[in-house]
Design an enzyme around this catalytic site. Sequence first.
Site, PDB file in Angstrom:
ATOM      1  N   LYS A 111       0.802  -1.221   0.000  1.00 39.23           N
ATOM      2  CA  LYS A 111       0.000   0.000   0.000  1.00 39.23           C
ATOM      3  C   LYS A 111       0.838   1.277   0.000  1.00 39.23           C
ATOM      4  O   LYS A 111       0.329   2.347  -0.343  1.00 39.23           O
ATOM      5  CB  LYS A 111      -0.957  -0.004   1.193  1.00 39.23           C
ATOM      6  N   LYS A 192      -5.625 -10.220  -4.907  1.00 43.73           N
ATOM      7  CA  LYS A 192      -6.879 -10.527  -4.218  1.00 43.73           C
ATOM      8  C   LYS A 192      -7.968  -9.504  -4.554  1.00 43.73           C
ATOM      9  O   LYS A 192      -7.673  -8.342  -4.857  1.00 43.73           O
ATOM     10  CB  LYS A 192      -6.661 -10.567  -2.701  1.00 43.73           C
ATOM     11  N   LYS A 195     -11.609  -4.171  -1.445  1.00 41.98           N
ATOM     12  CA  LYS A 195     -12.520  -3.019  -1.451  1.00 41.98           C
ATOM     13  C   LYS A 195     -11.809  -1.767  -1.914  1.00 41.98           C
ATOM     14  O   LYS A 195     -12.366  -0.925  -2.585  1.00 41.98           O
ATOM     15  CB  LYS A 195     -12.997  -2.720  -0.018  1.00 41.98           C
TER      16      LYS A 195
HETATM   17  N1  AQP Z   1     -10.099 -11.401  -1.536  1.00 42.66           N
HETATM   18  C1  AQP Z   1     -10.365 -11.919  -0.341  1.00 42.66           C
HETATM   19  N2  AQP Z   1     -10.522 -13.248  -0.196  1.00 42.66           N
HETATM   20  C2  AQP Z   1     -10.814 -13.783   1.016  1.00 42.66           C
HETATM   21  N3  AQP Z   1     -10.975 -13.038   2.144  1.00 42.66           N
HETATM   22  C3  AQP Z   1     -10.820 -11.703   2.034  1.00 42.66           C
HETATM   23  N4  AQP Z   1     -10.930 -10.693   2.922  1.00 42.66           N
HETATM   24  C4  AQP Z   1     -10.699  -9.523   2.306  1.00 42.66           C
HETATM   25  N5  AQP Z   1     -10.440  -9.726   1.006  1.00 42.66           N
HETATM   26  C5  AQP Z   1     -10.511 -11.075   0.796  1.00 42.66           C
HETATM   27  C6  AQP Z   1     -11.246 -10.873   4.332  1.00 42.66           C
HETATM   28  O1  AQP Z   1     -12.322 -10.004   4.641  1.00 42.66           O
HETATM   29  C7  AQP Z   1     -12.160  -9.530   5.982  1.00 42.66           C
HETATM   30  C8  AQP Z   1     -12.289  -8.036   6.001  1.00 42.66           C
HETATM   31  O2  AQP Z   1     -11.112  -7.474   5.441  1.00 42.66           O
HETATM   32  P1  AQP Z   1     -10.889  -5.997   4.948  1.00 42.66           P
HETATM   33  O3  AQP Z   1     -11.906  -5.092   5.503  1.00 42.66           O
HETATM   34  O4  AQP Z   1      -9.448  -5.645   5.131  1.00 42.66           O
HETATM   35  O5  AQP Z   1     -11.202  -6.253   3.408  1.00 42.66           O
HETATM   36  P2  AQP Z   1     -10.622  -5.804   2.011  1.00 42.66           P
HETATM   37  O6  AQP Z   1     -11.693  -6.046   1.036  1.00 42.66           O
HETATM   38  O7  AQP Z   1      -9.290  -6.379   1.753  1.00 42.66           O
HETATM   39  O8  AQP Z   1     -10.577  -4.258   2.207  1.00 42.66           O
HETATM   40  P3  AQP Z   1      -9.498  -3.221   1.917  1.00 42.66           P
HETATM   41  O9  AQP Z   1     -10.078  -1.936   2.402  1.00 42.66           O
HETATM   42  O10 AQP Z   1      -9.068  -3.305   0.507  1.00 42.66           O
HETATM   43  O11 AQP Z   1      -8.394  -3.652   2.882  1.00 42.66           O
HETATM   44  P4  AQP Z   1      -6.993  -4.354   2.751  1.00 42.66           P
HETATM   45  O12 AQP Z   1      -6.650  -4.514   1.301  1.00 42.66           O
HETATM   46  O13 AQP Z   1      -6.158  -3.426   3.508  1.00 42.66           O
HETATM   47  O14 AQP Z   1      -7.137  -5.696   3.463  1.00 42.66           O
HETATM   48  C9  AQP Z   1     -10.813 -10.037   6.484  1.00 42.66           C
HETATM   49  O15 AQP Z   1     -10.986 -11.198   7.271  1.00 42.66           O
HETATM   50  C10 AQP Z   1     -10.090 -10.408   5.211  1.00 42.66           C
HETATM   51  O16 AQP Z   1      -9.169 -11.467   5.415  1.00 42.66           O
END
Ligand code: AQP
Length: 327
Positions: A111, A192, A195
């Site tokens: 990031k 992956k 969001k």
């Molecule tokens: N692609 C994914 N596959 C499986 N599990 C996932 N999680 C997130 N992406 C995947 C799981 O969802 C939970 C919440 O995580 P988050 O809010 O960090 O989700 P995100 O979509 O990854 O959001 P962001 O804002 O992009 O955050 P980053 O990239 O910083 O993680 C967690 O249990 C996560 O494992």
Amino acid sequence: MSRVLSGLQPSGDLHLGNYLGALRNWVADQDAHDAFYCIVDLHALTLDVDPAELRTRTHDTALDLLAAGLDPDRCTLFVQGHVAEHARLAWLLECTATMGELRRMTQFKDKSAGKDSVRVGLFTYPVLQAADILLYDAERVPVGEDQRQHLELARELAIRFNHRYGPTLVVPEGSIPTIGARVMDLQHPERKMSKSVSSPLGTVLMLDEPDEILRKVKKAVTDTDNEVRYDPEAKPGVSNLLELLAVATGSTPATVAGSYQRYGDLKVAVAEALIELLRPVRERRAALAADSGTVPALLAKGAEKARAVASVTYARSAEAIGLLGPD
Ligand code: AQP
């Protein structure tokens, strides 16, 4: 009942990865465990976010979680920022962690790559996450694969804190699903689904309409050899589709692979399975939208329950580290 804790950022629309990697398991854990789930709004501040939008997203994420199947009578659902002890324990843990171990965090590297200016909060994010977990004496933490390294840090910090100051914090175990733990972007199967990374066609949202799901899955990137086979290294796109079909139908990727000869047929089957998987969530979300006035009271009650546990752990940790108590 053993305690579980997990969190989710209000950083955008929830997607299939969130649902399969986390939420589905959160719902399943509600009855068998003393489950605490938080919307981690403080974590969302590590990236640029509009204040009004953050407030709306935090509120709407609560509705999404209820639609996914969380029941506030069977779990504790709350907003991280409503419980001051998260930031307070994070400071004690920042004074336990080292720069070297935070520098090794791959999510920070990803990031911050190529940016001139990086927020300190992005660097210390995993320590706040450790505080989220350790405050609740959580024994199990259900997360997707992307959180494995952060979870290991939380364990390491608990062990170090206990070693220095005496037994204080419960050392948690991760709980990562065997399939669905790493749902990949449909357009970029090497990364992956997320969001905070914009990939409209590669991200199946939890609330997407059926025709949107069909459109996105049909356009999913595969490869040119036209063989339906589960091989994540050599065939990441096709393997991602097979994992999705397997997890949606309660099978295994290798088994479902045997039923399809052509990518087109596989894609239609994946889309149909996902549409059925997400249909009840979408329908519940539409019903909840009409009744969203109950959310603030529900979150206030969740925060009160969370605070009752967090304040005890924080007081124990503060005393152990040598802070003079207020009374
Ligand atoms: N692609 C994914 N596959 C499986 N599990 C996932 N999680 C997130 N992406 C995947 C799981 O969802 C939970 C919440 O995580 P988050 O809010 O960090 O989700 P995100 O979509 O990854 O959001 P962001 O804002 O992009 O955050 P980053 O990239 O910083 O993680 C967690 O249990 C996560 O494992």
